[in-house]
Design a protein around this motif. Structure first.
Motif, PDB file in Angstrom:
ATOM      1  N   MET A  30     -17.173  29.158  28.842  1.00  0.00           N
ATOM      2  CA  MET A  30     -16.003  30.035  28.988  1.00  0.00           C
ATOM      3  C   MET A  30     -16.134  30.895  30.240  1.00  0.00           C
ATOM      4  N   ALA A  31     -17.318  31.490  30.423  1.00  0.00           N
ATOM      5  CA  ALA A  31     -17.524  32.331  31.606  1.00  0.00           C
ATOM      6  C   ALA A  31     -17.340  31.508  32.871  1.00  0.00           C
ATOM      7  N   ALA A  32     -17.938  30.313  32.880  1.00  0.00           N
ATOM      8  CA  ALA A  32     -17.842  29.470  34.079  1.00  0.00           C
ATOM      9  C   ALA A  32     -16.408  29.013  34.308  1.00  0.00           C
ATOM     10  N   HIS A  33     -15.728  28.704  33.228  1.00  0.00           N
ATOM     11  CA  HIS A  33     -14.390  28.145  33.388  1.00  0.00           C
ATOM     12  C   HIS A  33     -13.448  29.111  34.121  1.00  0.00           C
ATOM     13  N   HIS A  67     -10.790  27.076  23.340  1.00  0.00           N
ATOM     14  CA  HIS A  67     -10.708  25.612  23.295  1.00  0.00           C
ATOM     15  C   HIS A  67     -11.645  24.986  24.331  1.00  0.00           C
ATOM     16  N   GLN A  68     -11.670  25.563  25.527  1.00  0.00           N
ATOM     17  CA  GLN A  68     -12.572  25.059  26.571  1.00  0.00           C
ATOM     18  C   GLN A  68     -14.018  25.122  26.100  1.00  0.00           C
ATOM     19  N   GLY A  69     -14.372  26.196  25.442  1.00  0.00           N
ATOM     20  CA  GLY A  69     -15.743  26.340  24.967  1.00  0.00           C
ATOM     21  C   GLY A  69     -16.075  25.342  23.872  1.00  0.00           C
ATOM     22  N   ASN A 126      -8.386  39.075  33.568  1.00  0.00           N
ATOM     23  CA  ASN A 126      -9.203  40.140  32.987  1.00  0.00           C
ATOM     24  C   ASN A 126      -9.305  40.018  31.470  1.00  0.00           C
ATOM     25  N   ILE A 127      -8.220  39.618  30.831  1.00  0.00           N
ATOM     26  CA  ILE A 127      -8.292  39.339  29.393  1.00  0.00           C
ATOM     27  C   ILE A 127      -9.322  38.239  29.149  1.00  0.00           C
ATOM     28  N   ALA A 128      -9.307  37.239  30.007  1.00  0.00           N
ATOM     29  CA  ALA A 128     -10.235  36.111  29.856  1.00  0.00           C
ATOM     30  C   ALA A 128     -11.683  36.585  29.953  1.00  0.00           C
ATOM     31  N   GLU A 171     -26.580  32.560  35.935  1.00  0.00           N
ATOM     32  CA  GLU A 171     -27.579  33.260  35.127  1.00  0.00           C
ATOM     33  C   GLU A 171     -26.946  33.782  33.825  1.00  0.00           C
ATOM     34  N   VAL A 172     -25.715  34.249  33.903  1.00  0.00           N
ATOM     35  CA  VAL A 172     -25.023  34.687  32.687  1.00  0.00           C
ATOM     36  C   VAL A 172     -24.903  33.525  31.699  1.00  0.00           C
ATOM     37  N   GLY A 173     -24.525  32.374  32.205  1.00  0.00           N
ATOM     38  CA  GLY A 173     -24.398  31.204  31.334  1.00  0.00           C
ATOM     39  C   GLY A 173     -25.730  30.826  30.693  1.00  0.00           C
ATOM     40  N   ARG A 174     -26.766  30.866  31.506  1.00  0.00           N
ATOM     41  CA  ARG A 174     -28.088  30.525  30.959  1.00  0.00           C
ATOM     42  C   ARG A 174     -28.522  31.546  29.911  1.00  0.00           C
TER      43      ARG A 174
END
Lengths: 396, 396
Positions: free
Chosen positions: A231-234, A273-275, B193-195, A198-201
């Motif tokens: 980023m959050a999911a990663h 970078h992931q994002g 946590n930084i992430a 839900e955060v990602g959405r």
């Protein structure tokens, strides 16, 4: 009404793979109640189908995976996401098996999804695409296998959302699945995982360039929102130990902190970078639809709330795999599957693999996973009579 | 140059508390090298200071907390965030102790931070506010205590970022701290946590209404970005078990899933509420600055990389508390503090409290925490000679 071409040009997602149109005569009846057809499925194959079509392995991909499991990705140019597992002499041996991997329904690599053109309007589906489920994805795969003339799969295998599809295959088509390998998966999506999705959405919805899902017609993409979602999911795909080992508090190309908001820490630079690379290859609306399909997954609910009932009478051989440091699909959730299978008197083995690599361990070089799965698949192949050269015809 | 009033009107953040201007003659020298002064600190007090000023307890708040620890919040109207801990006869007994809680430097409840007016320009600081550290926050608190005439604190106590401040107090001003209670904390912020913090910051940066930090002058606030940051962070404050217990896969005011993107699940509705209410009371730039201060916290780095050295010779009595289900500041990170204190021959006790409530347990009704801390504080008070009515003068 003329079809406006999508304003965002993307590289050909099919690459060396294939794409087939299905559901032209008989549409796919979706869980939401709508019928979808015609629709397209993009897929790759590796190895050769034997004469009696008994050596097929269906590989199911995860949320952000695709059909390019063991060949170069046509958009990123990177090796296939499961090149460690699939290949000559590897665990999923292309010298012996015929491997099929299809982009899921709702995906963005050539299968019908929100990015594709709705034949009824000539415009990209966007949010007019129906909300789909893991079972819809599996039913679409079943129609693909019908098209390929494959009645029984020797094995269905996949990690994470791929494991959900494996479980759904075993539940929906028990007679078509000889062996099933759900890795780092769950029979239902947990509250915490729904929350992260839900955060990602919300990050995507919040991006003004999302345009209520209609961004393709406006020539923009909600890249900031999609990058934040990624980023959050990663973070959830890794483990604290892995992040500590890889990055710790190491600084990025500097000797001291800058007292600012640049990416002082390597872990920040890595996440950024992931994002930014993710948005080059993935569609934001697809991200909405596929995360929703995972949220909706609750296999027991398909059988009166009792997971064991789902597998009653199953003759499929199961191997359930989990990882010690996976906190997204932790071992207890994998054990729930095992308990239900045991309660259904199914044939099941279970291995928890010791690793600090977190959920993404299934995508990585994990020798204990390789040896576990090689043993299981080879054993099943022997029972299925697939070990002799004569029976598979796949040797070149 | 005339000062433009901030275009966003916010309720008075001071409420029944106080605000003092400090650093007018001697500025606060910040870790980044800049001097800050004059600056303001907003604070609340509870209970009465005794005659010899020996009964003061400094309560340090966490990332999104503030000085309204035990009184109604002037913006939200909700009870103070530590009303369970602070009050007559409670663990932090207002009948016996004089409690001070100050909004941290960089905060948004009246202490100088990016939302406040920069006296040099007459405009809100925004990103012109210097990047501050946990040590800067503590140094500002020390100047407040100087102003209040309190030389020695009977106790410094706080959870999460509050615990970081407690550790910094014990390190920077050992002779001013009789007892120290860092709860659910760490001596340095972990890579994971930084992430998570970086994800929250990226969500804010991505909101076009952030205006490169200058939103106040434009009469907007980046509420979508701040809400996403809050939602992502909020998940980390809970535990998977607590989310499962509270919400599971329960649906929100509906009998079945809707095959759409509304908040079908209670956990989604809860998260959306957390996001939307947070933006009513918190400043987005403050969120950037305070998360950055936490990221930068690495106490051992202040003493050549050896945490024990930080506490060498300390006479402070420590009680370190962690929670079994806290995965943001897990027990091993709290134990690192304990190990360093032991290596420094300090007086330290350690309690890991069994709870499924996750990191936020320190804010909740946690009887084992209450009894643990009551025992520790009462014991220290006895040693400090604070138990007799005559010595504290705080009884009414």
């Amino acid at each position: 009404m003329s079809a406006a071409p999508p304003a965002i040009s993307t590289p050909d997602p099919i690459g060396p793979g294939h794409r087939v149109t299905l559901g032209e005569t008989l549409p796919l009846h979706l869980d939401c109640g709508l019928d979808l057809g015609p629709y397209q499925v993009a897929y790759c194959t590796y190895g050769r189908l034997n004469a009696d079509k008994s050596n097929a392995i269906l590989v199911c991909h995860a949320l952000t995976g695709d059909q390019h499991a063991a060949s170069t990705h046509p958009v990123t140019g990177k090796p296939g996401w499961w090149g460690t597992m699939i290949g000559p002499g590897k665990v999923i041996d292309t010298d012996r098996f015929f491997i099929v991997c299809a982009n899921v329904l709702g995906g963005c690599m050539g299968s019908t999804g929100p990015k594709e053109i709705n034949p009824a309007t000539g415009q990209p589906y966007g949010l007019n695409f129906p909300v789909i489920t893991i079972r819809d994805m599996v039913n679409a795969q079943a129609m693909l296998l019908d098209h390929l003339g494959i009645r029984e799969l020797f094995c269905v295998i996949g990690g994470s959302m791929g494991g959900m599809q494996v479980l759904q295959w075993a539940a929906s088509y028990p007679e078509r699945v000889f062996a099933a390998v759900p890795i780092a998966s769950a029979a239902r999506h947990s509250a915490q995982n729904i929350a992260f999705h839900e955060v990602g959405r919300q990050a995507i919805y919040s991006d003004p360039d999302w345009r209520e899902g209609g961004y393709l017609a406006h020539g923009v993409i909600p890249k900031n929102g999609l990058a934040v979602a990624r980023m959050a999911a990663h973070i959830t795909y890794l483990s604290e130990a892995a992040l500590h080992r890889k990055f710790g508090r190491n600084l990025q190309n500097r000797e001291r902190i800058t007292y600012g908001f640049e990416a002082d820490f390597q872990v920040e630079s890595y996440l950024r970078h992931q994002g930014s690379t993710f948005v080059e290859r993935f569609d934001a609306n697809s991200y909405l639809y596929i995360t929703r399909a995972m949220d909706y997954f609750d296999l027991a609910a398909q059988s009166g709330g009792n997971l064991a009932n789902v597998f009653k009478g199953s003759k499929t051989r199961f191997c359930v795999v989990s990882f010690t440091s996976d906190w997204l699909f932790p071992t207890p959730e994998n054990k729930e599957i095992v308990r239900a299978l045991n309660a259904a008197a199914a044939n099941v083995s279970f291995v928890e693999i010791e690793t600090d690599k977190g959920h993404d361990a299934f995508l990585l070089d994990e020798p204990e996973m390789f040896s576990t799965l090689k043993g299981f698949i080879d054993g099943c192949a022997e029972v299925r009579g697939l070990n002799g050269n004569s029976s598979n015809g796949a040797r070149s």
